[in-house]
Design a protein around this motif. Sequence first.
Motif, short mmCIF file in Angstrom:
data_model
loop_
_atom_site.label_atom_id
_atom_site.label_comp_id
_atom_site.label_asym_id
_atom_site.label_seq_id
_atom_site.Cartn_x
_atom_site.Cartn_y
_atom_site.Cartn_z
N PRO A 262 20.25 -34.34 83.37
CA PRO A 262 20.22 -32.97 83.15
C PRO A 262 18.93 -32.37 82.34
O PRO A 262 18.52 -31.37 82.58
CB PRO A 262 21.37 -32.81 82.18
N THR B 55 16.45 -29.48 83.39
CA THR B 55 16.41 -28.26 82.68
C THR B 55 15.09 -27.94 82.50
O THR B 55 14.57 -26.80 82.62
CB THR B 55 17.27 -28.31 81.47
N ILE C 78 18.77 -21.32 81.56
CA ILE C 78 19.61 -22.26 81.96
C ILE C 78 20.69 -22.47 80.97
O ILE C 78 20.25 -23.23 79.88
CB ILE C 78 18.72 -23.59 82.31
N VAL D 260 23.19 -27.98 82.99
CA VAL D 260 23.15 -28.83 83.90
C VAL D 260 24.03 -30.06 84.13
O VAL D 260 23.76 -30.55 83.14
CB VAL D 260 21.48 -28.97 84.23
N THR E 274 24.81 -33.37 86.61
CA THR E 274 24.53 -34.16 87.68
C THR E 274 25.53 -35.20 87.96
O THR E 274 25.99 -35.88 86.94
CB THR E 274 23.09 -34.77 87.72
N ILE F 11 24.34 -26.21 88.20
CA ILE F 11 23.45 -25.61 87.34
C ILE F 11 24.21 -24.40 87.07
O ILE F 11 24.60 -23.54 87.82
CB ILE F 11 22.18 -25.31 87.92
N VAL G 190 24.66 -23.60 92.25
CA VAL G 190 24.21 -22.65 91.36
C VAL G 190 25.08 -21.41 91.12
O VAL G 190 25.48 -20.84 91.94
CB VAL G 190 22.52 -22.02 91.65
#
Length: 188
Positions: free
Chosen positions: A6, A10, A24, A27, A29, A40, A83
């Motif tokens: 992440p 980022t 951001i 994040v 994953t 995200i 997102v």
Amino acid sequence: MAFPTPAQLTEILQPVAAARGLDIEDVKTTRAGKKSQVIIRIDGDERPSSDLIEELSQEISEIFDAQEEAGTLNFGAGYTLEVSTPGVDFPLSASRHWRRNQGRLVGYALAEEPGTTRVARIGALSEDEESVALITMVKKEVRYQIERLENLSRAVVEIEFAQPSAVELEAAMQTFDFAEQNSATRED
């Protein structure tokens, strides 16, 4: 190349988001069999529209695909990209989160009372964005409390089903200086 962290993602994405006035926020994953998942969370002082999120999602996808092709990122056999904005249950952990939610109801704990949840309306931040005015109503009377952000934990916006009183909303929109001058409890 190993599966991206992440933090790496980022770093790649922050300039793209910043160019649109966004941050951001998170994040995540997940390696999940044939397809990995990349989630995200973005936000800004102006709430991003669904069109802006769609544009940003497309741009991020293109960046990831190009970097995978160049060998600088590796999501495995493929990835699903999501997102979105953080949502109402996202913790208020940075001063910008408090600023963006001024006027909303928040549940929080004080550092010295971690097991106790309090509820107040978010007022203005101090100029240095290190303290916030919290507003409560006691017998139809506005009470201001000033707290340092570092002393607040587990802060999450509360969902409201009833419209707050005009007096309470007006109090939440007062300046920090006004709230500080009228606070019952002053910060150390």
